[in-house]
Design a protein around this motif. Sequence first.
Motif, PDB file in Angstrom:
ATOM      1  N   SER A   7       0.875  -1.186   0.102  1.00 51.79           N
ATOM      2  CA  SER A   7       0.029  -0.039  -0.026  1.00 51.79           C
ATOM      3  C   SER A   7       0.884   1.409  -0.002  1.00 51.79           C
ATOM      4  O   SER A   7       0.269   2.330  -0.496  1.00 51.79           O
ATOM      5  CB  SER A   7      -0.898   0.069   1.350  1.00 51.79           C
ATOM      6  N   PHE A   8       2.103   1.402   0.318  1.00 54.63           N
ATOM      7  CA  PHE A   8       2.838   2.396   0.372  1.00 54.63           C
ATOM      8  C   PHE A   8       3.135   3.102  -1.168  1.00 54.63           C
ATOM      9  O   PHE A   8       3.480   4.300  -1.245  1.00 54.63           O
ATOM     10  CB  PHE A   8       4.341   1.873   1.125  1.00 54.63           C
ATOM     11  N   LEU A   9       2.802   2.111  -1.982  1.00 56.99           N
ATOM     12  CA  LEU A   9       3.000   2.652  -3.380  1.00 56.99           C
ATOM     13  C   LEU A   9       2.031   3.710  -3.763  1.00 56.99           C
ATOM     14  O   LEU A   9       2.302   4.519  -4.426  1.00 56.99           O
ATOM     15  CB  LEU A   9       2.801   1.540  -4.454  1.00 56.99           C
ATOM     16  N   ASN A  10       0.832   3.747  -3.018  1.00 56.81           N
ATOM     17  CA  ASN A  10       0.069   4.874  -3.206  1.00 56.81           C
ATOM     18  C   ASN A  10       0.395   6.139  -2.818  1.00 56.81           C
ATOM     19  O   ASN A  10       0.273   7.288  -3.353  1.00 56.81           O
ATOM     20  CB  ASN A  10      -1.547   4.373  -2.580  1.00 56.81           C
ATOM     21  N   ASP A  11       1.222   6.250  -1.621  1.00 60.67           N
ATOM     22  CA  ASP A  11       1.576   7.536  -0.994  1.00 60.67           C
ATOM     23  C   ASP A  11       2.977   7.754  -1.538  1.00 60.67           C
ATOM     24  O   ASP A  11       3.248   8.917  -1.570  1.00 60.67           O
ATOM     25  CB  ASP A  11       1.876   7.205   0.498  1.00 60.67           C
ATOM     26  N   ILE A  17       9.214   7.780  -8.401  1.00 60.61           N
ATOM     27  CA  ILE A  17       9.463   8.234  -9.962  1.00 60.61           C
ATOM     28  C   ILE A  17      10.532   9.335 -10.307  1.00 60.61           C
ATOM     29  O   ILE A  17      11.144   9.189 -10.817  1.00 60.61           O
ATOM     30  CB  ILE A  17       8.007   8.940 -10.339  1.00 60.61           C
ATOM     31  N   ASN A  18      10.551  10.013  -9.067  1.00 60.33           N
ATOM     32  CA  ASN A  18      11.617  11.080  -8.942  1.00 60.33           C
ATOM     33  C   ASN A  18      13.090  10.443  -8.905  1.00 60.33           C
ATOM     34  O   ASN A  18      13.939  10.941  -9.517  1.00 60.33           O
ATOM     35  CB  ASN A  18      11.446  12.255  -7.954  1.00 60.33           C
ATOM     36  N   GLY A  19      13.015   9.461  -8.087  1.00 61.02           N
ATOM     37  CA  GLY A  19      14.335   8.675  -7.832  1.00 61.02           C
ATOM     38  C   GLY A  19      14.662   8.017  -9.079  1.00 61.02           C
ATOM     39  O   GLY A  19      15.940   7.836  -9.470  1.00 61.02           O
ATOM     40  N   VAL A  20      13.670   7.373 -10.104  1.00 59.20           N
ATOM     41  CA  VAL A  20      13.992   6.934 -11.163  1.00 59.20           C
ATOM     42  C   VAL A  20      14.687   7.979 -12.170  1.00 59.20           C
ATOM     43  O   VAL A  20      15.493   7.636 -12.811  1.00 59.20           O
ATOM     44  CB  VAL A  20      12.583   6.342 -11.621  1.00 59.20           C
ATOM     45  N   TRP A  21      14.125   9.147 -12.066  1.00 57.79           N
ATOM     46  CA  TRP A  21      14.437  10.286 -13.086  1.00 57.79           C
ATOM     47  C   TRP A  21      15.914  10.620 -12.586  1.00 57.79           C
ATOM     48  O   TRP A  21      16.885  10.752 -13.687  1.00 57.79           O
ATOM     49  CB  TRP A  21      13.610  11.479 -13.144  1.00 57.79           C
ATOM     50  N   PHE A 182      10.158   4.852   6.929  1.00 58.06           N
ATOM     51  CA  PHE A 182       8.723   5.239   7.427  1.00 58.06           C
ATOM     52  C   PHE A 182       7.789   4.217   7.528  1.00 58.06           C
ATOM     53  O   PHE A 182       6.930   4.248   8.290  1.00 58.06           O
ATOM     54  CB  PHE A 182       8.265   6.490   6.295  1.00 58.06           C
ATOM     55  N   THR A 183       7.783   3.217   6.625  1.00 59.33           N
ATOM     56  CA  THR A 183       6.712   2.283   6.660  1.00 59.33           C
ATOM     57  C   THR A 183       7.224   1.038   7.162  1.00 59.33           C
ATOM     58  O   THR A 183       6.373   0.009   7.466  1.00 59.33           O
ATOM     59  CB  THR A 183       6.485   1.926   5.152  1.00 59.33           C
TER      60      THR A 183
END
Length: 226
Positions: A7-11, A17-21, A182-183
């Motif tokens: 569920s952490f993917l939602n938050d 995505i910023n990390g990927v870029w 955090f999770t």
Amino acid sequence: MYEFDFSFLNDYLPDLINGVWLTIGMTVASILPGFLLGTLVAVARLRGGPWAQRIATVYVEAIRNTPLIIQVFWLFFGLASLQVHVGPFAAAVIALVINVGAYTAEIMRAGFQTIPRGQLEAASCLSLSPLQSLVYVEVPQAVERVYPALVSQFVLMMLATSIMSQISAEELTGVAYMIQSFTFRGFEVYLVIAVFYLGLASLLRVVLMGIAEVSFPRRRRLRTPL
């Protein structure tokens, strides 16, 4: 029984995505300078004067026999102690260029050594200068011969960007550290990160091999049935 929770993917998807870029940015910014540096060092080792050969050899051996993370720390923390401040992204790119340049130098050196001497003699007969022979005859052939090894090295360099989280660069692994803290879902977080890296490595390999298809038409001719 352990219950998986993604569920952490939602938050945290925007952070991922910023990390990927940022990972892509480091990789793209490092490939061409690293290749050029490695090619110049390979030429210095093969054709340079005694001092150029010694300097090139020391550089290659020093970089290949020390950990990348130490090189990054020296650029980021070591220079800071001398009042020379380099940002995380700049330090990461410089370290990657220096590191991949040393490995590329050995790959390109092997490529140069596979070129038949007749090719160099033919270039001389055509009145090409040593620089023209290098640019138009030797480098294209050497790159084509060792291109798969170069691709593998650049993919490894992309994966090595994960080290840059140690200097506060918020690339993919750095984001993973933050999410996990955090999770407390370490297994799921790093599983997702592994999938991201797998996708990035596959994409980079496809892009680089696509460049080869355009740059080396002889490959297509050799595969074309008569």
